[in-house]
Design a protein around this motif. Structure first.
Motif, PDB file in Angstrom:
ATOM      1  N   ALA A   1       0.872   4.101  -2.890  1.00 51.87           N
ATOM      2  CA  ALA A   1       0.043   5.135  -2.275  1.00 51.87           C
ATOM      3  C   ALA A   1      -0.385   6.222  -3.252  1.00 51.87           C
ATOM      4  N   SER A   2       0.534   6.710  -4.068  1.00 51.65           N
ATOM      5  CA  SER A   2       0.177   7.803  -4.979  1.00 51.65           C
ATOM      6  C   SER A   2      -0.896   7.378  -5.968  1.00 51.65           C
TER       7      SER A   2
ATOM      8  N   VAL B   1       0.836  -1.197   0.000  1.00 52.61           N
ATOM      9  CA  VAL B   1       0.000   0.000   0.000  1.00 52.61           C
ATOM     10  C   VAL B   1       0.874   1.250   0.000  1.00 52.61           C
ATOM     11  N   GLU B   2       1.939   1.247   0.789  1.00 46.78           N
ATOM     12  CA  GLU B   2       2.847   2.390   0.816  1.00 46.78           C
ATOM     13  C   GLU B   2       3.513   2.584  -0.542  1.00 46.78           C
TER      14      GLU B   2
ATOM     15  N   THR C   1      -7.161   5.221   5.295  1.00 41.44           N
ATOM     16  CA  THR C   1      -6.521   3.910   5.306  1.00 41.44           C
ATOM     17  C   THR C   1      -6.430   3.387   6.728  1.00 41.44           C
TER      18      THR C   1
ATOM     19  N   SER D   1       3.208   5.970  11.220  1.00 35.62           N
ATOM     20  CA  SER D   1       2.943   6.062   9.785  1.00 35.62           C
ATOM     21  C   SER D   1       2.162   7.328   9.443  1.00 35.62           C
ATOM     22  N   THR D   2       2.513   7.946   8.315  1.00 30.75           N
ATOM     23  CA  THR D   2       1.751   9.086   7.810  1.00 30.75           C
ATOM     24  C   THR D   2       0.625   8.634   6.879  1.00 30.75           C
ATOM     25  N   LEU D   3       0.612   7.352   6.562  1.00 36.55           N
ATOM     26  CA  LEU D   3      -0.402   6.810   5.654  1.00 36.55           C
ATOM     27  C   LEU D   3      -1.527   6.109   6.414  1.00 36.55           C
ATOM     28  N   VAL D   4      -1.152   5.225   7.347  1.00 41.92           N
ATOM     29  CA  VAL D   4      -2.137   4.474   8.124  1.00 41.92           C
ATOM     30  C   VAL D   4      -2.680   5.370   9.225  1.00 41.92           C
ATOM     31  N   ARG D   5      -3.992   5.581   9.241  1.00 41.70           N
ATOM     32  CA  ARG D   5      -4.588   6.506  10.203  1.00 41.70           C
ATOM     33  C   ARG D   5      -5.408   5.823  11.281  1.00 41.70           C
TER      34      ARG D   5
ATOM     35  N   THR E   1     -10.055  15.304   6.727  1.00 42.74           N
ATOM     36  CA  THR E   1      -8.705  14.804   6.556  1.00 42.74           C
ATOM     37  C   THR E   1      -7.739  15.986   6.518  1.00 42.74           C
TER      38      THR E   1
ATOM     39  N   PHE F   1      -4.405   6.891  -4.047  1.00 45.64           N
ATOM     40  CA  PHE F   1      -5.112   8.098  -3.652  1.00 45.64           C
ATOM     41  C   PHE F   1      -5.395   9.029  -4.820  1.00 45.64           C
TER      42      PHE F   1
END
Length: 225
Positions: A64-65, A60-61, A76, A96-100, A162, A68
């Protein structure tokens, strides 16, 4: 309608849980894909959640681009499969900056559905056990947790947005038009329109002007960087 996409090996999420989710949130539909690449496409309705198996986090990382670009409004979350038992993974998720968020699948359905409802509102959820596993490590391995950008307080009324939506709304309240916002954030005009539609819907506003007024009234310092 909104779509929830499970990115997970077959059989990890029970059919009963998926059916319970659709029954509890009739305005959503469930999609399940076995590989991250299969989620990089347009679904019948807007994707609100990407629920990812822990084994697929790296994929997923990596994608990511692309993900999204297709799903700009998606949160995510990682499926909780005893994550707190793996300290390194716990640290990776918390920083992580992606997984929230985390979504538990090995608990009673009523608990899972309550948490799913929070995620659909854009509210982040991390179980205490997972946070505890992460903070057992020395503080120096968690520099991102203390970054001002991540800990800056956000009023409750705006927590449904977000980070990108907050950026767009801050620029709207400064009087910028969609074209200028798109140029400044390196987005397409269409993506900016999607963000604005989502912002207005989440805040219960009637239009962009009213959404900007809500931001000015409650945002700390009236600025998001």
């Amino acid at each position: 309608m909104r779509t929830i996409v499970f990115i997970t090996p077959p059989g990890v999420v029970s059919a009963a849980l998926k059916q319970a989710a659709e029954d509890a949130f009739p305005w959503t539909m469930i999609e399940e894909v076995a590989h991250v690449d299969q989620a990089i496409r347009i679904f019948p309705s807007t994707v609100s959640l990407l629920l990812v198996h822990p084994d697929f986090i790296a994929d997923v990382e990596r994608c990511a681009s692309d993900l999204f670009r297709y799903h700009p409004m998606a949160m995510t979350a990682v499926l909780d499969n005893e994550l707190h038992a793996e300290r390194e993974l716990a640290i990776r998720l918390v920083t992580s900056t992606l997984v929230r968020s985390v979504f538990p699948v090995q608990v009673r359905h009523d608990i899972s559905l309550s948490i799913l409802g929070l995620l659909l509102q854009g509210i982040e959820y991390f179980p205490r056990a997972l946070l505890g596993a992460a903070i057992e490590k020395p503080a120096e391995v968690l520099p991102s947790v203390s970054e001002p950008e991540e800990v800056q307080p956000v009023p409750p009324h705006l927590r449904v947005l977000t980070k990108r939506e907050m950026q767009v709304l801050e620029m709207v309240q400064r009087g910028l038009q969609n074209k200028s916002i798109a140029n400044d954030l390196n987005l397409s005009g269409h993506t900016v329109k999607i963000h604005l539609h989502n912002i207005i819907s989440k805040l219960g506003a009637r239009n962009r002007t009213e959404a900007a007024a809500i931001y000015r009234n409650v945002a700390p310092g009236n600025a998001v960087h």
